[in-house]
Design a protein around this motif. Sequence first.
Motif, PDB file in Angstrom:
ATOM      1  N   SER A  47      10.070  24.851 -54.323  1.00  0.00           N
ATOM      2  CA  SER A  47       8.814  25.299 -53.466  1.00  0.00           C
ATOM      3  C   SER A  47       7.766  25.939 -54.520  1.00  0.00           C
ATOM      4  O   SER A  47       8.233  26.450 -55.634  1.00  0.00           O
ATOM      5  CB  SER A  47       9.138  26.514 -52.526  1.00  0.00           C
ATOM      6  OG  SER A  47       9.715  27.642 -52.954  1.00  0.00           O
ATOM      7  N   ARG A  48       6.734  26.142 -54.070  1.00  0.00           N
ATOM      8  CA  ARG A  48       5.683  26.931 -55.194  1.00  0.00           C
ATOM      9  C   ARG A  48       4.931  27.641 -54.433  1.00  0.00           C
ATOM     10  O   ARG A  48       4.527  27.620 -52.966  1.00  0.00           O
ATOM     11  CB  ARG A  48       4.742  25.528 -55.638  1.00  0.00           C
ATOM     12  CG  ARG A  48       4.263  24.547 -54.597  1.00  0.00           C
ATOM     13  CD  ARG A  48       3.771  23.168 -55.093  1.00  0.00           C
ATOM     14  NE  ARG A  48       2.364  23.360 -55.641  1.00  0.00           N
ATOM     15  CZ  ARG A  48       1.840  22.678 -56.110  1.00  0.00           C
ATOM     16  NH1 ARG A  48       2.474  21.289 -56.693  1.00  0.00           N
ATOM     17  NH2 ARG A  48       0.591  22.873 -56.558  1.00  0.00           N
ATOM     18  N   ASP A  49       4.270  28.652 -55.002  1.00  0.00           N
ATOM     19  CA  ASP A  49       3.458  29.657 -54.433  1.00  0.00           C
ATOM     20  C   ASP A  49       2.316  29.476 -55.251  1.00  0.00           C
ATOM     21  O   ASP A  49       2.164  30.127 -56.238  1.00  0.00           O
ATOM     22  CB  ASP A  49       4.094  31.088 -54.634  1.00  0.00           C
ATOM     23  CG  ASP A  49       3.248  32.227 -54.185  1.00  0.00           C
ATOM     24  OD1 ASP A  49       2.006  31.942 -53.907  1.00  0.00           O
ATOM     25  OD2 ASP A  49       3.743  33.305 -53.768  1.00  0.00           O
ATOM     26  N   THR A  51       8.140  16.074 -53.830  1.00  0.00           N
ATOM     27  CA  THR A  51       9.411  16.655 -54.420  1.00  0.00           C
ATOM     28  C   THR A  51      10.127  15.447 -54.921  1.00  0.00           C
ATOM     29  O   THR A  51      10.525  14.428 -54.587  1.00  0.00           O
ATOM     30  CB  THR A  51       9.904  17.576 -53.680  1.00  0.00           C
ATOM     31  OG1 THR A  51      10.429  16.934 -52.466  1.00  0.00           O
ATOM     32  CG2 THR A  51       8.917  18.962 -53.482  1.00  0.00           C
ATOM     33  N   ILE A  81       8.186  19.358 -58.353  1.00  0.00           N
ATOM     34  CA  ILE A  81       7.461  19.469 -57.397  1.00  0.00           C
ATOM     35  C   ILE A  81       5.902  19.271 -57.714  1.00  0.00           C
ATOM     36  O   ILE A  81       5.436  19.673 -58.891  1.00  0.00           O
ATOM     37  CB  ILE A  81       7.423  20.766 -56.528  1.00  0.00           C
ATOM     38  CG1 ILE A  81       6.585  20.982 -55.218  1.00  0.00           C
ATOM     39  CG2 ILE A  81       7.234  22.011 -57.543  1.00  0.00           C
ATOM     40  CD1 ILE A  81       7.021  22.028 -54.391  1.00  0.00           C
ATOM     41  N   ILE A 121      16.583  23.714 -53.034  1.00  0.00           N
ATOM     42  CA  ILE A 121      15.178  23.535 -52.590  1.00  0.00           C
ATOM     43  C   ILE A 121      13.962  24.030 -53.481  1.00  0.00           C
ATOM     44  O   ILE A 121      14.254  25.094 -53.999  1.00  0.00           O
ATOM     45  CB  ILE A 121      15.133  24.219 -51.099  1.00  0.00           C
ATOM     46  CG1 ILE A 121      16.057  23.636 -50.054  1.00  0.00           C
ATOM     47  CG2 ILE A 121      13.839  24.195 -50.449  1.00  0.00           C
ATOM     48  CD1 ILE A 121      16.323  24.560 -49.055  1.00  0.00           C
TER      49      ILE A 121
END
Length: 123
Positions: free
Chosen positions: A68-70, A55, A50, A66
Amino acid sequence: VQLQASGGGLVQPGGSLRLSCATSGLNLENYVIGWFRQAPGKEREGVSCIVTSATYYADSVKGRFIISRDNVNDAVYLQMNDLKPEDSAIYYCATDRSENWYSKCLYGGMNYWGKGTQVTVSS
């Protein structure tokens, strides 16, 4: 730059796990974060990566995983659903500057690697 992967474990086929990659020493917006895996006797494989605007998923995990990033907590996650025995491997998170990110993801050309976390899918 430091990376720490966690969240692995033993799960039955069809089950789910969420891997976490805690990062420090980098600005996520300028870096690609990737998940790679290596099973015994097999080459390391890029699973998913990502960057800010895109992605990547390996064909073998598309539709099931899946990423995802924070950016607030400087973490990246990999939600793994419908797990199969062939997903069993040690999973690593890795990072590098986001230039040429796709190639780095495809060929594992990352400069920084964390210790892996074991994922075992078995009944």
